[in-house]
Structure formats: structure tokens, C-alpha cells
Write a protein that holds these residues in place. Structure first.
Motif, short mmCIF file in Angstrom:
data_model
loop_
_atom_site.label_atom_id
_atom_site.label_comp_id
_atom_site.label_asym_id
_atom_site.label_seq_id
_atom_site.Cartn_x
_atom_site.Cartn_y
_atom_site.Cartn_z
N VAL A 57 24.29 29.43 -34.16
CA VAL A 57 24.95 30.73 -34.37
C VAL A 57 26.43 30.61 -34.05
O VAL A 57 27.29 31.16 -34.77
N LEU A 58 26.76 29.90 -32.98
CA LEU A 58 28.16 29.72 -32.60
C LEU A 58 28.94 28.98 -33.69
O LEU A 58 30.06 29.38 -34.04
N PHE A 59 28.33 27.93 -34.25
CA PHE A 59 29.02 27.18 -35.29
C PHE A 59 29.30 28.05 -36.51
O PHE A 59 30.42 28.06 -37.04
N VAL A 60 28.29 28.79 -36.95
CA VAL A 60 28.47 29.66 -38.11
C VAL A 60 29.54 30.71 -37.83
O VAL A 60 30.40 30.97 -38.67
N ALA A 61 29.50 31.29 -36.63
CA ALA A 61 30.46 32.34 -36.29
C ALA A 61 31.89 31.80 -36.26
O ALA A 61 32.82 32.43 -36.80
N VAL A 62 32.08 30.65 -35.65
CA VAL A 62 33.43 30.07 -35.57
C VAL A 62 33.93 29.66 -36.95
O VAL A 62 35.10 29.88 -37.29
N PHE A 63 33.03 29.09 -37.77
CA PHE A 63 33.45 28.67 -39.10
C PHE A 63 33.82 29.86 -39.96
O PHE A 63 34.82 29.85 -40.69
N VAL A 64 33.03 30.93 -39.89
CA VAL A 64 33.34 32.14 -40.66
C VAL A 64 34.63 32.78 -40.16
O VAL A 64 35.47 33.24 -40.96
N GLY A 66 37.14 31.22 -38.83
CA GLY A 66 38.22 30.40 -39.37
C GLY A 66 38.48 30.70 -40.83
O GLY A 66 39.64 30.74 -41.28
N GLY A 67 37.40 30.93 -41.60
CA GLY A 67 37.57 31.26 -43.01
C GLY A 67 38.26 32.59 -43.23
O GLY A 67 39.01 32.77 -44.19
N ILE A 68 38.01 33.54 -42.32
CA ILE A 68 38.66 34.85 -42.43
C ILE A 68 40.14 34.76 -42.07
O ILE A 68 41.00 35.40 -42.69
N ARG A 69 40.45 33.93 -41.08
CA ARG A 69 41.83 33.88 -40.58
C ARG A 69 42.75 32.99 -41.42
O ARG A 69 43.92 33.31 -41.62
N TYR A 70 42.22 31.88 -41.93
CA TYR A 70 43.08 30.90 -42.60
C TYR A 70 42.68 30.75 -44.06
O TYR A 70 41.50 30.59 -44.37
N ARG A 71 43.65 30.77 -44.92
CA ARG A 71 43.41 30.58 -46.35
C ARG A 71 43.01 29.12 -46.61
O ARG A 71 43.65 28.19 -46.12
N GLY A 72 41.97 28.92 -47.37
CA GLY A 72 41.51 27.57 -47.70
C GLY A 72 40.58 26.97 -46.69
O GLY A 72 40.04 25.87 -46.90
N PHE A 74 37.62 28.32 -45.52
CA PHE A 74 36.23 28.55 -45.87
C PHE A 74 35.92 27.89 -47.21
O PHE A 74 35.76 28.54 -48.24
N SER A 75 35.85 26.55 -47.19
CA SER A 75 35.58 25.81 -48.42
C SER A 75 34.63 24.66 -48.12
O SER A 75 34.45 24.24 -46.97
N GLY A 76 34.01 24.15 -49.19
CA GLY A 76 33.06 23.08 -49.04
C GLY A 76 33.67 21.81 -48.50
O GLY A 76 33.07 21.11 -47.67
N GLN A 77 34.89 21.48 -48.94
CA GLN A 77 35.50 20.23 -48.50
C GLN A 77 35.91 20.27 -47.04
O GLN A 77 35.82 19.26 -46.34
N GLN A 322 38.55 21.80 -33.40
CA GLN A 322 39.71 20.96 -33.68
C GLN A 322 40.35 21.35 -35.01
O GLN A 322 41.59 21.39 -35.13
N THR A 323 39.54 21.65 -36.01
CA THR A 323 40.07 22.03 -37.33
C THR A 323 40.83 23.35 -37.26
O THR A 323 41.89 23.50 -37.87
N ILE A 324 40.30 24.31 -36.52
CA ILE A 324 41.00 25.59 -36.36
C ILE A 324 42.35 25.40 -35.69
O ILE A 324 43.36 25.99 -36.10
N ILE A 325 42.39 24.56 -34.65
CA ILE A 325 43.65 24.30 -33.97
C ILE A 325 44.65 23.63 -34.92
O ILE A 325 45.84 23.92 -34.91
#
Length: 359
Positions: A57-64, A66-72, A74-77, A322-325
Motif C-alpha cells: 500500500v505504501l509503494f502504491v501511495a508514494v508512486f501515485v 509522485g505521479g500527481i506531483r511531477y509531470r512524466g 506516472f509512466s511505465g518506463q 530516490q526517484t521522487i528526490i
């Protein structure tokens, strides 16, 4: 062990009578069938599955987020890059999972990764073939793990001390090979470093990801469907009980450190694909990242509970932080360590709470 616990007691008849008595006992205890909410609560409060679900749940929440905050983001790559950038850490976490499941620890894995890169770089520079260098590294690191396991079993040295000694040994051997960075220009290593495996839709992964996923699949099978895997869990639950049951406790304790050494050597090879160099200061602190990933992934530090897939989730959580940072751009990379430390503290407390409630 499960079959023994599930077997009817000596005074209880088997067959329809036992099933009827069990059913009547269940009905008298609960009065009604358990609701889905009760089952979900049991899963979430279980020390076996609860932390893993929290990590997912934590991984999904953090990834989502990040997708809301940063353009690009929330992508497959970006998601696949979590595997590309952390394939060596996934392999390292697999080996660490085996060790921690028995209630042990391995502080040498980061230094062994560095030693593997130094051996690879120096031998390739001398003209050795990759077909000889890679198996040689895996054999040497497995032997080092065997020596650590024997030290722990034969001389009763605490895993912390034994692996600390191995860490100093491996890091010292790095400086014996060379004090400077050694570049890798061997064509096969360079090809493996730059090769991308297309998945369609503009998505791709590297050969290192495939190797890491194969290691994960093998580890899942070993822990879930072999006698060795059941013995690993039994040792973590109670080593004394495992010995009384006639399980090969001593042999298994030694082998888990061989597995950790093998995974460390393979992680070092994958890291050399990633950096195309060997350097004595490589992977300092990586052993702590591996331990953090395993603990965040739900493996109990005292052993007995945990899953390899949980450790993979733990690596992905560290990777997405690390990716979000990186996407933020204004934060120092040291913030990664701060967040990892906070997560580790939270999950250790969570483990304590869940195991205390089960008692």
C-alpha cells in the motif's frame, strides 16, 4: 510442522466425527461464520502478512503521489526504471532475506559487491574472458559465505561479528587489488551495459533486470516449495524446535550464508554492468540498504516470518523515494537516507506491535 499440528489428537476420532466436533466447537466459539471484515483484520494484524500488505500500500501511495506531483512520473518506463536502477539491490536483498529469516545478519554484502567489481575489472583488464571471470567471482564469494557460515556454526561466533570480519576482509582485499578506479572496456560487459530489451510501447528493460527476476523466482520456489526453505523458516521460528524435529539445522545455517555470498557476488557483477568500473569504495552502506529493504518488505528481524517478494517491494519503495528526490531536484540525496531511516523505524515498531498482539 503444519501437517503435525493439523493432525487429529490421539483421543480424537478421525473422519466424520472429528469434523463434526470441530464444526460444533467452531460454532460454539463464534456463534456465526466469520465476516470478511474479520478475515481482513486478521490478515492486516498478522506478523506474517500485515507488514507486506502495508509495504504494498505504501509503494502504491508514494508512486501515485509522485505521479500527481511531477509531470512524466506516472509512466511505465519510470516504473521499469525502478528495476533497472536497483536490479543489483534486488539480488542483494534476496540473499539477505535468507539470512534474516534464520535470525541472522550479514554485514559483509556491500564490501563483497565492491570486491566483485574489483575482481571483474582487474581480470578483464588483464585479458581474461567474461565466461571465466563471472563464474570465478560467484565461486569466490560463495566460498567466502561458506567460511562465514562455518565460523558461525563451528566456533559459535555471533553473525554480527563474523560478517563484520568478512566485511573488513573483503574491503581490504579491494585495496590490495587497486587503490584507484579500474574501468571496464571489455566488449561483452559493455554490450550488456548498453543493451535494452524492448517490451513494446516504447518500454524497455536491461538484461540485469531479467537476471534479477530469475533470482527472485528461484528464491520464491526454494523458500516456498522445498525442504530447505521450510527449514529456513523453522530455524527462524525456533532453532531448538527445529533440532528436536530432526531438521538439518546446522547445514541450513551454513548454506544460507553461502546463498548470501553468491547473491552478493552476482549483485557485484550486475553493478559492474551498471557502472562499467571497479572501485574500492563502491557500495559503502549498501548492506544497510539491503537490510532496510528486507525489513521494510516485512521480514521479521528475529526470523521466522518474511517473503522474498516482500523484500522486492521494499527495494521498490526505497527506489521510488530516490526517484521522487531526483524529480524534485532541490533536495539533497541524503534525504533518501533520512526517509529510509524513518521507514525502518516505523516498520520495526510495526513488527513489534504485531508480534506482541499475536502472543
Amino acid at each position: 510442522m503444519t501437517s503435525t499440528l493439523d493432525r487429529p489428537s490421539a483421543g480424537t476420532p478421525s473422519g466424520r466425527g472429528s469434523r463434526r466436533s470441530a464444526g460444533s466447537a467452531g460454532s460454539s466459539t463464534h456463534g456465526r461464520s466469520r465476516s470478511p471484515f474479520d478475515r481482513l483484520r486478521d490478515v492486516l494484524t498478522s506478523p506474517k502478512s500485515g507488514p507486506v500488505l502495508v509495504t504494498a500500500v505504501l509503494f502504491v501511495a508514494v508512486f501515485v503521489a509522485g505521479g500527481i506531483r511531477y509531470r512524466g512520473f506516472f509512466s511505465g518506463q519510470v516504473f521499469l526504471n525502478l528495476f533497472v536502477d536497483n536490479s543489483y539491490l534486488i539480488v542483494l536483498a534476496v540473499g539477505m532475506t535468507f539470512v534474516i529469516l534464520t535470525g541472522g545478519i550479514d554485514l559483509s554484502v556491500g564490501a563483497v559487491v565492491a570486491l566483485s567489481t574489483m575482481i571483474a575489472a582487474s581480470l578483464l583488464q588483464s585479458g581474461w574472458s567474461p565466461g571465466v571471470v563471472i563464474p570465478l567471482i560467484l565461486v569466490l564469494t560463495s566460498v567466502l559465505g561458506l567460511l562465514v557460515g562455518l565460523m558461525i556454526h563451528v566456533f559459535k561466533v555471533q553473525p554480527f561479528i563474523a560478517t563484520l570480519a568478512a566485511m573488513f576482509l573483503a574491503r581490504g582485499l579491494c585495496y590490495v587489488i587497486s587503490k584507484d578506479s579500474i574501468s571496464i572496456t571489455e566488449p561483452t560487459f559493455v554490450a550488456l551495459a548498453v543493451t535494452r530489451i524492448p517490451l513494446g510501447g516504447g518500454l524497455s528493460i536491461t538484461p540485469s533486470v531479467v537476471i534479477a527476476l530469475v533470482v527472485v523466482a528461484v528464491a520464491v520456489w526454494v523458500l516456498g516449495f522445498t525442504r530447505f526453505g521450510r527449514t529456513v523458516y523453522a530455524i527462524g521460528g525456533s532453532e531448538q524446535s527445529g533440532m528436536l524435529m530432526g531438521l538439518p539445522v546446522a547445514r541450513t545455517k551454513v548454506i544460507v550464508y553461502v546463498v548470501s555470498g553468491f547473491c552478493s557476488g552476482l549483485a557485484g557483477v550486475l553493478f559492474s554492468f551498471y557502472t562499467l568500473s571497479g572501485y574500492p569504495l563502491t557500495a559503502i552502506g549498501t548492506e544497510l540498504d539491503a537490510i532496510a529493504a528486507v525489513v521494510v518488505g516485512g521480514t521479521l528481524l528475529t526470523g521466522g516470518y518474511g517473503f522474498v517478494l516482500g523484500s522486492v517491494l521494499g527495494v521498490l519503495v526505497l527506489g521510488v523515494i530516490q526517484t521522487i528526490i531526483t524529480f524534485e531536484g532541490t533536495l539533497s540525496s541524503w534525504w533518501t537516507k533520512i526517509f529510509i531511516g524513518a521507514l525502518l523505524l516505523v516498520f520495526i515498531i510495526l513488527q513489534k506491535v504485531l508480534t506482541a498482539r499475536r502472543r
